[in-house]
Enzyme design. Structure first.
Site, PDB file in Angstrom:
ATOM      1  N   HIS A   1       0.849  -1.203   0.000  1.00  0.00           N
ATOM      2  CA  HIS A   1       0.000   0.000   0.000  1.00  0.00           C
ATOM      3  C   HIS A   1       0.887   1.257   0.000  1.00  0.00           C
ATOM      4  O   HIS A   1       0.959   1.989   0.993  1.00  0.00           O
ATOM      5  CB  HIS A   1      -0.884  -0.067   1.245  1.00  0.00           C
ATOM      6  CG  HIS A   1      -1.956   0.962   1.330  1.00  0.00           C
ATOM      7  ND1 HIS A   1      -1.739   2.308   1.136  1.00  0.00           N
ATOM      8  CD2 HIS A   1      -3.270   0.829   1.613  1.00  0.00           C
ATOM      9  CE1 HIS A   1      -2.877   2.946   1.298  1.00  0.00           C
ATOM     10  NE2 HIS A   1      -3.828   2.081   1.591  1.00  0.00           N
TER      11      HIS A   1
ATOM     12  N   GLU B   1      -0.913   1.170  -5.359  1.00  0.00           N
ATOM     13  CA  GLU B   1      -0.704  -0.065  -4.603  1.00  0.00           C
ATOM     14  C   GLU B   1      -0.706  -1.295  -5.512  1.00  0.00           C
ATOM     15  O   GLU B   1      -1.594  -1.438  -6.350  1.00  0.00           O
ATOM     16  CB  GLU B   1      -1.830  -0.212  -3.571  1.00  0.00           C
ATOM     17  CG  GLU B   1      -2.055   1.052  -2.739  1.00  0.00           C
ATOM     18  CD  GLU B   1      -3.394   1.051  -1.991  1.00  0.00           C
ATOM     19  OE1 GLU B   1      -3.860  -0.037  -1.623  1.00  0.00           O
ATOM     20  OE2 GLU B   1      -3.957   2.135  -1.783  1.00  0.00           O
TER      21      GLU B   1
HETATM   22  O1  LIG Z   1      -6.873   3.892   6.590  1.00  0.00           O
HETATM   23  P1  LIG Z   1      -6.366   2.525   6.266  1.00  0.00           P
HETATM   24  O2  LIG Z   1      -6.900   1.470   7.203  1.00  0.00           O
HETATM   25  O3  LIG Z   1      -4.886   2.500   6.181  1.00  0.00           O
HETATM   26  O4  LIG Z   1      -6.935   2.157   4.853  1.00  0.00           O
HETATM   27  C1  LIG Z   1      -6.627   2.981   3.796  1.00  0.00           C
HETATM   28  C2  LIG Z   1      -7.221   2.571   2.455  1.00  0.00           C
HETATM   29  O5  LIG Z   1      -6.600   1.427   1.973  1.00  0.00           O
HETATM   30  C3  LIG Z   1      -6.861   1.135   0.592  1.00  0.00           C
HETATM   31  O6  LIG Z   1      -6.316   2.120  -0.242  1.00  0.00           O
HETATM   32  C4  LIG Z   1      -8.333   0.997   0.326  1.00  0.00           C
HETATM   33  O7  LIG Z   1      -8.606   0.967  -1.067  1.00  0.00           O
HETATM   34  C5  LIG Z   1      -9.109   2.125   0.970  1.00  0.00           C
HETATM   35  O8  LIG Z   1     -10.485   1.849   0.847  1.00  0.00           O
HETATM   36  C6  LIG Z   1      -8.708   2.352   2.411  1.00  0.00           C
HETATM   37  O9  LIG Z   1      -9.400   3.457   2.925  1.00  0.00           O
END
Ligand SMILES: O=P(O)(O)OC[C@H]1O[C@H](O)[C@H](O)[C@@H](O)[C@@H]1O
Length: 290
Positions: free
Chosen positions: A159, A263
């Site tokens: 990510h 990602e």
């Molecule tokens: O805030 P987090 O738990 O790190 O998640 C962050 C993000 O991860 C990914 O990019 C998903 O596509 C999002 O839907 C999510 O909001």
């Protein structure tokens, strides 16, 4: 082998780059090739709390994405994005050197109640190896081996938060014509990207079906970040936009403008199945083009 529940941050300096890596989450916090400002972005204040994910850098999402996905629908597995980013990984001192770090995580470190949430019945037995190659480019590779006797399926993502001067001046090239799931719309419809680059005006959170190498053009910093990957059928592109960005914990006001997440992902219908004795590697390589 070094096993510890301490918050250890490794400060890496090689001829061609610098980086910081946390043992908690096996999390690359920053990476900058020599002569460049940070390419892997982390906020001005990094919060390290056991049980909580670190914001910024490269969280490892494993073995489920968000709250998981099974039989065509989102499930409610916990913790969000799996246990990979909230686990203390073992640093493998012998397999590591100046610019190469290796981390390991196995099912033995995780509670069976948590493990029972993935796999096809039974408790999956796995051994995960995470290799980080720090130099003029940055390569991160997550290898998951099935060391048990039943197949299991998992979702995973690197990510990556990439640093941009201003998200208004950033665009992602290479996804023209690709199909994507728009997770910001009701019922997650499939949409087709037109012939234009992906731009950011408000919340963007999309799962693209693409294995191509992408370019993040940043007119504010006058550079292009090149993102290549292997073993990942999808790419998530994300920026939270102003309202969600300013509401994000662990970020200061306005910091949402300084990154775009690109990602390398295997999720939903792109989840990976590994048979006993088999393994799969998902990797991402980042470099800068001027
Ligand atoms: O805030 P987090 O738990 O790190 O998640 C962050 C993000 O991860 C990914 O990019 C998903 O596509 C999002 O839907 C999510 O909001």
């Amino acid at each position: 082998m070094h096993m510890s529940n301490e918050m250890v941050i490794r400060n890496i300096n090689v001829d061609t780059a610098s980086a910081m890596v946390s043992d908690y989450g096996a999390h690359v916090l920053t990476w900058a090739p020599r002569g460049e400002s940070a390419v892997v972005w982390c906020p001005s204040v990094v919060h390290l709390n056991e049980g909580k994910a670190i914001r910024g850098g490269v969280p490892i999402i494993f073995p489920w994405f968000n709250f998981g996905f099974e039989n065509g629908r989102v499930t409610s597995k916990k913790p969000k994005h799996g246990f990979g980013r909230v686990s203390f990984w073992e640093f493998d001192e012998r397999a590591s050197n100046e610019g190469h770090l290796r981390y390991m995580l196995s099912d033995e470190a995780i509670d069976d109640t948590v493990l029972a949430q993935f796999g096809f019945g039974g408790i999956p037995r796995f051994h995960a190896i995470y290799d980080i190659e720090i130099g003029e480019s940055l390569t991160m590779a997550l290898t998951v081996c099935n060391v048990g006797n039943v197949p299991f399926a998992y979702e995973a993502a690197l990510h990556t938060y990439l640093h941009v001067g201003d998200v208004d001046c950033a665009k992602v090239l290479g996804l023209e014509g690709a199909r994507y799931v728009d997770t910001t719309l009701e019922d997650d419809p499939i949409v087709v990207q037109g012939n234009e680059a992906v731009a950011f005006s408000g919340l963007v959170d999309r799962i693209y079906y693409s294995t191509d190498t992408l370019r993040l053009r940043d007119d504010a910093l006058g550079r292009t970040i090149v993102i290549a990957k292997q073993g990942a059928p999808q790419t998530v592109v994300r920026n939270p936009g102003e309202r969600n960005g300013n509401a994000m914990g662990d970020l200061s006001k306005g910091e949402w403008r300084r990154f775009v997440c690109v990602e390398a992902v295997a999720n939903r219908d792109g989840a990976i199945t590994v048979d006993p004795g088999e393994f799969h590697t998902l990797s991402q390589t980042i470099s800068v083009e001027r």
